[in-house]
Enzyme design. Structure first.
Site, short mmCIF file in Angstrom:
data_model
loop_
_atom_site.label_atom_id
_atom_site.label_comp_id
_atom_site.label_asym_id
_atom_site.label_seq_id
_atom_site.Cartn_x
_atom_site.Cartn_y
_atom_site.Cartn_z
N VAL A 1 -2.44 -10.41 -6.33
CA VAL A 1 -2.17 -11.58 -7.17
C VAL A 1 -2.82 -12.82 -6.56
CG1 VAL A 1 -0.35 -13.07 -8.09
CG2 VAL A 1 -0.01 -10.60 -8.03
N CYS B 1 4.78 -3.11 -7.25
CA CYS B 1 5.10 -4.45 -6.75
C CYS B 1 6.59 -4.54 -6.39
CB CYS B 1 4.75 -5.50 -7.79
SG CYS B 1 5.11 -7.19 -7.22
N GLY C 1 -2.03 1.81 2.56
CA GLY C 1 -1.08 1.56 3.65
C GLY C 1 -1.64 1.94 5.01
N ASN C 2 -1.43 1.05 6.00
CA ASN C 2 -1.85 1.26 7.40
C ASN C 2 -3.36 1.16 7.59
OD1 ASN C 2 0.84 1.91 7.61
ND2 ASN C 2 0.51 4.10 7.97
#
Length: 476
Positions: free
Chosen positions: A25, A108, A209-210
């Site tokens: 966003v 989200c 992720g990560n």
């Protein structure tokens, strides 16, 4: 011509993309996407767009998609948040000619998503999601994809992914964190969940992720077997991540600002936010430049601040390493590198236990005494308290707003239609009615205009017969 599906879609339309920039966003706008593509990104997403606003507001469509068209910016996936199948489809139909696929945001976890009832807060409403995906798969000329978060249980996560695949999802991005893993509790994403989903479905899967370095990308793909890897925060701190490079922060800033000037319009707030991210570590040293950046009025002002930062850093580079290498970072502070959040304190440790005790005391004091000390409040809330000493921050004592019957926003307390101002204005205009609660006088103005056109007037405080005979019909 039939639209491509599954792996055919990934190989042909998305050109086998492996390095993906996440939808962010106010952060994955055209200029940033172009910068990322120059440095290794093979697929980008638009920022998350609100389907209902996109459908009703032509300016929102222009500013967030139609004005951001570039031949360099493909393949591109447009992401929407939505909780109504019809609204989602109508918005997607308006966007499908400007992208290569439509993505439904089911990941989200922020409070605004909870209030609006979208994102990860739909993950338990499988019937609704199945309907939305099926309808999109039937009606759209481009494929439908989804971005999800995992459940704590691997089995439930796999079942969830298979439901979306069966409904018509052609590509799935799995963020390996749960709904509650955010902010200070972000923690580590579970690649085990992602691997289990990849092995269970027959459509392409992206992992999220990560990801902080290119080595993380390669490790993730080897461990999970996914087709691609998506990066969000890692990309914001180092847009050359997918290139395996860590350039000086001023070089990335210079290139980004040059793209911004060549591809207007770009909101200054977006630009400033990107520069803050790029300069995060350096601004811990040169804090006066943080203030200057916050005050910058235009892109030219930010360009000048970047020049100053570059000059200072180059002067530091000429000094002995021991003089500037005091930050504890793996690289000098002027090199693009990830920001690592400090892990949450262990409740079993002494400091963690004290924090829990303080939290309990703070909650108790807030409930018993609304004028409690500022020690229990964040800095932001302390500022608000200073401006308004009577302001109450206890969630239990906050007023519960009644939702608008049409859009879910808080309704006006005195609205005659029980709607929010926006919905009320449209209804009152359509029906030529008044709403004193929102200060809308469409009926009154129509009567006044009719009176003026027919030459009528007030006689002894009443409309004359001529005005009465031409008065606008009251639909209420």
């Amino acid at each position: 011509m039939a639209k491509p599906r599954g792996f055919e879609f990934w190989r042909s339309t998305l050109k086998g993309a492996r390095y993906v920039v996440a939808p962010m966003v106010d952060q994955s706008e055209l200029a940033w996407r172009l910068l990322s593509r120059r440095h290794g990104a093979e697929l980008c997403y638009t920022p998350m767009l609100h389907a209902q606003v996109f459908l009703r507001d032509a300016n929102y469509r222009r500013e967030n998609l139609y004005n951001e068209v570039s031949l360099e910016d493909r393949p591109l996936i447009t992401q929407f948040c939505a909780n109504d199948p019809e609204v989602f489809i109508q918005a997607a139909l308006l966007a499908q000619d400007y992208c290569d696929a439509i993505d439904l945001n089911l990941g989200c976890p922020q409070m605004i998503a909870k209030r609006g009832h979208y994102g990860v807060f739909l993950q338990d409403e499988w019937d609704l999601l199945e309907k939305m995906i099926k309808l999109a798969d039937e009606k759209l000329s481009v494929p439908i994809t989804c971005k999800i978060r995992v459940f704590p249980e691997i089995e439930k996560t796999v079942k969830y992914a298979k439901m979306l695949e069966k409904a018509g999802c052609q590509l799935l991005t799995v963020h390996g964190r749960t709904k509650d893993q955010k902010g200070a509790l972000t923690g580590i994403a579970s690649w085990k969940h992602i691997k289990a989903v990849r092995e269970a479905v027959n459509i392409p899967v992206f992992a999220n992720g990560n990801i902080q370095h290119l080595s993380d990308v390669q490790h993730c793909m080897e461990e999970t077997g996914v087709q691609g890897v998506m990066s969000a925060e890692g990309n914001l701190h180092n847009p050359a991540l997918f290139e395996g490079q860590s350039p000086p922060v001023w070089e990335m800033a210079e290139e980004y600002l040059d793209i911004v000037e060549k591809h207007p319009p770009c909101s200054l707030s977006y630009v400033r936010a990107h520069i803050f991210k790029l300069w995060h570590h350096t601004l811990q040293i040169h804090q006066d430049l943080r203030e200057e950046l916050a005050k910058a009025k235009n892109v030219a002002g930010i360009v000048e601040i970047n020049r100053q930062l570059k000059q200072r850093c180059q002067e530091e580079m000429d000094k002995d390493e021991s003089e500037w290498n005091q930050t504890g970072l793996p690289f000098p502070h002027w090199i693009c590198q990830p920001y690592v959040r400090p892990p949450p304190k262990d409740p079993n440790t002494e400091n963690g236990q004290k924090a829990l005790e303080m939290k309990a005391v703070c909650v108790k004091r807030a409930l018993e005494d609304s004028d409690g000390t500022n020690d229990s409040l964040s800095k932001n809330k302390q500022k608000k308290k200073a401006r308004n000493p009577y302001k109450n921050f206890c969630p239990e004592l906050k007023p519960k707003y009644i939702k608008c019957e049409q859009c879910g926003n808080p309704k006006g307390n005195k609205c005659v239609f029980n709607l929010c101002r926006g919905c009320c204005k449209r209804k009152a205009f359509k029906e030529v009615a008044d709403c004193p609660g929102h200060g809308l006088r469409f009926k009154t103005k129509a009567l006044r205009q009719s009176n003026s056109d027919t030459g009528g007037g007030l006689t002894n405080g009443k409309l004359n017969s001529q005005t009465d005979s031409t008065a606008v019909h009251d639909p209420l």
